[in-house]
Design a protein around this motif. Structure first.
Motif, PDB file in Angstrom:
ATOM      1  N   TYR A  70     -13.039   6.519  -5.271  1.00  6.88           N
ATOM      2  CA  TYR A  70     -12.429   5.974  -3.956  1.00  6.88           C
ATOM      3  C   TYR A  70     -13.400   6.810  -3.064  1.00  6.88           C
ATOM      4  CZ  TYR A  70     -10.442   4.030   0.777  1.00  6.88           C
ATOM      5  OH  TYR A  70      -9.687   3.344   1.459  1.00  6.88           O
ATOM      6  N   SER A  83      -2.806   1.406   6.795  1.00 14.19           N
ATOM      7  CA  SER A  83      -3.749   0.878   5.923  1.00 14.19           C
ATOM      8  C   SER A  83      -4.073  -0.948   6.413  1.00 14.19           C
ATOM      9  CB  SER A  83      -2.693   0.291   4.475  1.00 14.19           C
ATOM     10  OG  SER A  83      -1.710  -0.123   4.502  1.00 14.19           O
ATOM     11  N   LEU A 121      -3.881   9.504   2.527  1.00  8.32           N
ATOM     12  CA  LEU A 121      -4.284   8.355   2.387  1.00  8.32           C
ATOM     13  C   LEU A 121      -3.321   6.943   1.988  1.00  8.32           C
ATOM     14  CD1 LEU A 121      -7.246   7.129   1.097  1.00  8.32           C
ATOM     15  CD2 LEU A 121      -7.478   8.431  -0.781  1.00  8.32           C
ATOM     16  N   TYR A 122      -4.676   5.802   2.447  1.00  8.99           N
ATOM     17  CA  TYR A 122      -3.826   4.834   1.859  1.00  8.99           C
ATOM     18  C   TYR A 122      -4.176   4.396   0.917  1.00  8.99           C
ATOM     19  CZ  TYR A 122       0.130   5.094   5.799  1.00  8.99           C
ATOM     20  OH  TYR A 122       1.164   5.945   6.253  1.00  8.99           O
ATOM     21  N   ILE A 123      -3.397   3.565  -0.161  1.00  9.28           N
ATOM     22  CA  ILE A 123      -4.279   3.261  -1.233  1.00  9.28           C
ATOM     23  C   ILE A 123      -3.327   1.847  -1.837  1.00  9.28           C
ATOM     24  CG2 ILE A 123      -5.333   4.816  -2.637  1.00  9.28           C
ATOM     25  CD1 ILE A 123      -2.995   5.379  -4.369  1.00  9.28           C
ATOM     26  N   ASP A 124      -3.685   0.880  -2.538  1.00 13.25           N
ATOM     27  CA  ASP A 124      -3.286  -1.120  -3.007  1.00 13.25           C
ATOM     28  C   ASP A 124      -2.312   0.169  -3.990  1.00 13.25           C
ATOM     29  OD1 ASP A 124      -4.173  -3.430  -3.106  1.00 13.25           O
ATOM     30  OD2 ASP A 124      -3.463  -2.740  -5.199  1.00 13.25           O
ATOM     31  N   LEU A 141      -5.935  -6.785  -1.463  1.00  9.80           N
ATOM     32  CA  LEU A 141      -6.687  -4.869  -1.665  1.00  9.80           C
ATOM     33  C   LEU A 141      -6.166  -4.761  -0.447  1.00  9.80           C
ATOM     34  CD1 LEU A 141      -7.252  -2.445  -3.224  1.00  9.80           C
ATOM     35  CD2 LEU A 141      -9.761  -3.116  -2.083  1.00  9.80           C
ATOM     36  N   TYR A 142      -5.219  -3.399  -0.377  1.00 14.10           N
ATOM     37  CA  TYR A 142      -5.596  -2.052   0.430  1.00 14.10           C
ATOM     38  C   TYR A 142      -6.114  -1.470   0.613  1.00 14.10           C
ATOM     39  CZ  TYR A 142      -0.930  -5.987   1.905  1.00 14.10           C
ATOM     40  OH  TYR A 142      -0.393  -6.351   2.556  1.00 14.10           O
ATOM     41  N   ILE A 143      -6.374  -1.478   1.377  1.00 11.85           N
ATOM     42  CA  ILE A 143      -7.495  -0.182   1.647  1.00 11.85           C
ATOM     43  C   ILE A 143      -6.777   1.120   2.910  1.00 11.85           C
ATOM     44  CG2 ILE A 143      -9.240  -1.045   0.675  1.00 11.85           C
ATOM     45  CD1 ILE A 143     -10.747  -1.294   3.293  1.00 11.85           C
ATOM     46  N   ASP A 144      -7.321   2.068   3.029  1.00 12.61           N
ATOM     47  CA  ASP A 144      -7.231   3.146   4.399  1.00 12.61           C
ATOM     48  C   ASP A 144      -7.984   2.484   5.345  1.00 12.61           C
ATOM     49  OD1 ASP A 144      -5.595   6.363   4.942  1.00 12.61           O
ATOM     50  OD2 ASP A 144      -7.334   5.180   5.870  1.00 12.61           O
ATOM     51  N   SER A 175       0.771  -0.910   0.090  1.00 13.26           N
ATOM     52  CA  SER A 175      -0.223   0.040  -0.616  1.00 13.26           C
ATOM     53  C   SER A 175       0.903   1.523   0.436  1.00 13.26           C
ATOM     54  CB  SER A 175      -1.275   0.162   0.977  1.00 13.26           C
ATOM     55  OG  SER A 175      -0.634   0.150   2.564  1.00 13.26           O
ATOM     56  N   ILE A 192     -16.996   6.381   0.062  1.00  8.53           N
ATOM     57  CA  ILE A 192     -16.806   5.708   2.040  1.00  8.53           C
ATOM     58  C   ILE A 192     -17.821   6.185   2.157  1.00  8.53           C
ATOM     59  CG2 ILE A 192     -15.977   6.174   4.374  1.00  8.53           C
ATOM     60  CD1 ILE A 192     -13.220   7.322   3.258  1.00  8.53           C
ATOM     61  N   SER A 218      -8.782   4.131   7.605  1.00  7.52           N
ATOM     62  CA  SER A 218      -9.974   5.293   8.278  1.00  7.52           C
ATOM     63  C   SER A 218     -11.096   4.404   7.581  1.00  7.52           C
ATOM     64  CB  SER A 218     -10.110   6.667   7.772  1.00  7.52           C
ATOM     65  OG  SER A 218     -10.278   6.652   6.455  1.00  7.52           O
ATOM     66  N   LEU A 219     -11.607   3.316   6.777  1.00  5.24           N
ATOM     67  CA  LEU A 219     -12.588   2.525   6.136  1.00  5.24           C
ATOM     68  C   LEU A 219     -13.211   1.448   6.817  1.00  5.24           C
ATOM     69  CD1 LEU A 219     -13.932   3.259   3.685  1.00  5.24           C
ATOM     70  CD2 LEU A 219     -13.237   1.466   2.396  1.00  5.24           C
TER      71      LEU A 219
END
Lengths: 208, 208
Positions: free
Chosen positions: A204, B81, A106-109, B106-109, A81, A206, B111-112
């Motif tokens: 993205y 993440s 923000l962490y994203i893949d 999948l890596y997601i933040d 990530s 939420i 915060s989700l």
DNA sequence: AAATATAGTGATAAAATGTTCACTATGTCA
DNA sequence: TGACATAGTGAACATTTTATCACTATATTT
């Protein structure tokens, strides 16, 4: 950048990550078996000249990495990530990644990104792109670039405000096309207060 | 930690953020109008003793912040993440998280997600939710749960197939409502081959 | 073949930085 | 009041670090 210079840049990065402060010329030399500090210095001078590092002169242990060099490493984490900044209001004429613009991270893949490029997140205002499934409040993930090809969804800076639109150029006419019948195309041909900040590569959302 | 020590710690943090390398004793002293490096040194010794900084002895400009001190500034980013599985075809009667169902990760933040719950990603098939901005090919991020409240977007299992719809219950009637006028509501009141797999908490889209 | 960029040695000089000394001052706690 | 921790000065000193010199060597380009 030569291989040697790249190796040295990587070492500096690693040293910084591990220690929290940069190495001295001697520490670099020791690692690469360069006995003279002058040998090291010339590599560093080359890295400065090419824009990868800065050194605060009349100081010591003061090597710092530039943005150019950081984007080279792109901060890929072991876990696949990547941390990208979320930008708030971006002002024209200001560096996009200026600290004042950064509202969060923000962490994203990492599958979403190509190494060597800069990415950022931007919160969408307005509903001009709903037919493309980009809603108010969504965060678009943007690859930083100054140009675009037809049909790209881009972040454009028009009249000192950012907007998400689809890019279409025919001849010398550039149109920014919304995905919402209630909005009109924006034609930017004759404006000089127009620039492209990047291309939308992901969305993205939420819920609550 | 005394006020003075805290001020000095903050200055070091700020200097590090701005320059990428730590200050020298003299630079600290200059900022606080402490003319003697010994005055500075004793503050730093105290900060070391209390676990806020480290200094690499027989080196210079080598102050680094400890985790303790970073957490003071609220900058600890353990792992913001989280890895979630992406599910493929989910078969009825089978555990959702069975390995056969998992198509990728999948890596997601973080915060989700709410700690203590299970999450998964699911690739959307069909266009029944386009008016809610969920398109074919999008990945929805789903919180695993068996119930829902009105208006939730849920992943339902109907007739051994998964579907994304909005949940609406009135009396004993349960309706699965698409967000696309070309589709009809699905009424599931009297069916027993119906279950809820989870609630959609996010959407993730990647362009080409 | 000559010019140029890269890569290095070994020595010395110059500057920046950290260490330690004795001494002063002020507030807090028991 | 006396003990103690904190906070600071000014100077001397040692160490670390960077800067610069002349010189060598090896590729690549012109």
């Amino acid at each position: 950048m030569t291989n040697r210079q790249e190796d040295i840049l990587k070492f500096i990065k690693k040293f910084l990550d591990q220690n929290g402060f940069p190495p001295t010329y001697r520490e670099i030399g020791r690692h690469f078996s360069i006995s003279s500090t002058f040998g090291v210095k010339r590599h560093l001078d080359a890295l400065i000249k090419k824009g990868y590092i800065n050194i605060d002169s009349n100081s010591n242990r003061s090597i710092s990495l530039t943005d150019k060099s950081l984007s080279l490493f792109n901060e890929i984490q072991e876990n696949n990530s990547v941390e990208i900044p979320i930008l708030g209001r971006v002002a024209a004429g200001y560096p996009v990644f200026a600290e004042e613009n950064i509202e969060g991270t923000l962490y994203i893949d990492s599958s979403l990104i190509n190494k060597g490029n800069n990415y950022f997140g931007l919160k969408v205002r307005g509903d001009s792109m709903i037919d493309d499934g980009i809603f108010e409040g969504d965060t678009v993930i943007v690859k930083s670039q100054n140009d675009a090809i037809n049909n790209d969804i881009i972040i454009a800076m028009v009249d000192n405000d950012t907007t998400v639109k689809r890019y279409k150029k025919s001849g010398s006419k550039i149109n920014l096309i919304p995905a919402n019948k209630n909005y009109n195309n924006i034609e930017v041909t004759k404006r000089d207060n127009f620039s492209i900040l990047g291309k939308v590569v992901g969305v993205y959302r939420i819920y609550n």
